[in-house]
Design a protein around this motif. Sequence first.
Motif, short mmCIF file in Angstrom:
data_model
loop_
_atom_site.label_atom_id
_atom_site.label_comp_id
_atom_site.label_asym_id
_atom_site.label_seq_id
_atom_site.Cartn_x
_atom_site.Cartn_y
_atom_site.Cartn_z
N ALA A 67 -25.57 -24.80 -17.73
CA ALA A 67 -26.87 -25.09 -18.34
C ALA A 67 -27.77 -23.87 -18.19
N THR A 68 -28.72 -23.76 -19.10
CA THR A 68 -29.76 -22.74 -19.01
C THR A 68 -31.09 -23.46 -19.01
N LEU A 69 -31.91 -23.16 -18.02
CA LEU A 69 -33.20 -23.82 -17.85
C LEU A 69 -34.33 -22.85 -18.16
N GLY A 70 -35.43 -23.40 -18.66
CA GLY A 70 -36.59 -22.56 -19.00
C GLY A 70 -37.89 -23.20 -18.56
N ALA A 71 -38.97 -22.73 -19.14
CA ALA A 71 -40.32 -23.15 -18.75
C ALA A 71 -40.46 -24.67 -18.71
N GLY A 72 -40.98 -25.16 -17.61
CA GLY A 72 -41.22 -26.59 -17.42
C GLY A 72 -40.06 -27.34 -16.82
N ASP A 73 -38.87 -26.71 -16.77
CA ASP A 73 -37.69 -27.40 -16.26
C ASP A 73 -37.65 -27.45 -14.74
N LEU A 74 -37.06 -28.52 -14.24
CA LEU A 74 -36.79 -28.69 -12.82
C LEU A 74 -35.54 -27.90 -12.47
N LEU A 75 -35.64 -27.08 -11.44
CA LEU A 75 -34.49 -26.35 -10.92
C LEU A 75 -34.21 -26.89 -9.53
N GLY A 76 -33.12 -27.62 -9.40
CA GLY A 76 -32.71 -28.14 -8.10
C GLY A 76 -33.06 -29.61 -7.94
N TRP A 77 -32.04 -30.40 -7.66
CA TRP A 77 -32.24 -31.81 -7.36
C TRP A 77 -31.43 -32.23 -6.14
N SER A 78 -30.57 -31.36 -5.66
CA SER A 78 -29.69 -31.71 -4.53
C SER A 78 -30.46 -31.96 -3.24
N TRP A 79 -31.68 -31.47 -3.13
CA TRP A 79 -32.53 -31.70 -1.96
C TRP A 79 -32.83 -33.18 -1.77
N LEU A 80 -32.71 -33.96 -2.84
CA LEU A 80 -33.09 -35.36 -2.82
C LEU A 80 -31.97 -36.28 -2.31
N PHE A 81 -30.73 -35.80 -2.34
CA PHE A 81 -29.59 -36.64 -2.03
C PHE A 81 -28.71 -36.02 -0.95
N PRO A 82 -28.32 -36.84 0.06
CA PRO A 82 -27.37 -36.32 1.06
C PRO A 82 -26.09 -35.89 0.36
N PRO A 83 -25.43 -34.86 0.79
CA PRO A 83 -25.63 -34.10 2.04
C PRO A 83 -26.62 -32.96 1.92
N HIS A 84 -27.46 -32.95 0.89
CA HIS A 84 -28.48 -31.92 0.70
C HIS A 84 -27.88 -30.52 0.60
N GLU A 85 -26.84 -30.43 -0.24
CA GLU A 85 -26.21 -29.15 -0.55
C GLU A 85 -26.18 -28.97 -2.05
N TRP A 86 -26.38 -27.73 -2.49
CA TRP A 86 -26.39 -27.46 -3.92
C TRP A 86 -25.04 -27.76 -4.54
N ASP A 87 -25.05 -28.45 -5.68
CA ASP A 87 -23.83 -28.75 -6.43
C ASP A 87 -23.43 -27.61 -7.35
N PHE A 88 -24.39 -26.79 -7.74
CA PHE A 88 -24.16 -25.66 -8.63
C PHE A 88 -24.77 -24.43 -8.00
N GLY A 89 -24.55 -23.30 -8.62
CA GLY A 89 -25.25 -22.08 -8.28
C GLY A 89 -26.32 -21.83 -9.33
N ALA A 90 -27.28 -20.97 -9.00
CA ALA A 90 -28.33 -20.65 -9.97
C ALA A 90 -28.66 -19.17 -9.89
N GLU A 91 -28.87 -18.59 -11.07
CA GLU A 91 -29.19 -17.16 -11.15
C GLU A 91 -30.29 -16.95 -12.18
N ALA A 92 -31.22 -16.06 -11.84
CA ALA A 92 -32.28 -15.72 -12.78
C ALA A 92 -31.67 -14.93 -13.94
N PHE A 93 -31.76 -15.49 -15.14
CA PHE A 93 -31.22 -14.86 -16.34
C PHE A 93 -32.18 -13.78 -16.84
N SER A 94 -33.45 -13.97 -16.53
CA SER A 94 -34.51 -13.01 -16.83
C SER A 94 -35.47 -13.10 -15.65
#
Length: 151
Positions: A67-94
């Motif tokens: 997925a590619t996220l932009g202005a207004g989008d939520l980045l990160g939801w894994s903080w809300l659910f145990p085990p509180h580990e990222w399911d994906f990686g994220a990189e600044a495209f710009s």
Amino acid sequence: MTKAIKLLTALPPPQRERLMALAREVSFPEDTRIFESGTTADRFWVIRSGAVSLDQRVNEFRRVTVATLGAGDLLGWSWLFPPHEWDFGAEAFSRVRAYEFDAAAVLRLCEEDPALGLTLVRCVAEILAHRLEATRVRLMEQPAPRTRGTL
């Protein structure tokens, strides 16, 4: 497909103001790894400007953008659910500017204000449902792999 929900505009103004009181403005230069799959998810962001690629590691040498996220989008939801580990990686495209939220502080706010907590969880759930549907559509648009014995 339904229009993507934006977390901050989906919250009623009083709840948005309470959440934004916890925000910290941050920026990420282009090509910065924001988080890695499997690491601790202790914060989240709402993107103000720029683009972020969510990716999944296929093997030790290759990542696939999911997925590619932009202005207004939520980045990160894994903080809300145990085990509180990222399911994906994220990189600044710009270059990215974002509001950053400490997960522990937001969870305390949700405990203090259960109505805000319920609204926030519903918004995140709707965002996740939309992203799942978008991923399903992308997968269905992919050509089927050819196997031996098929035309």
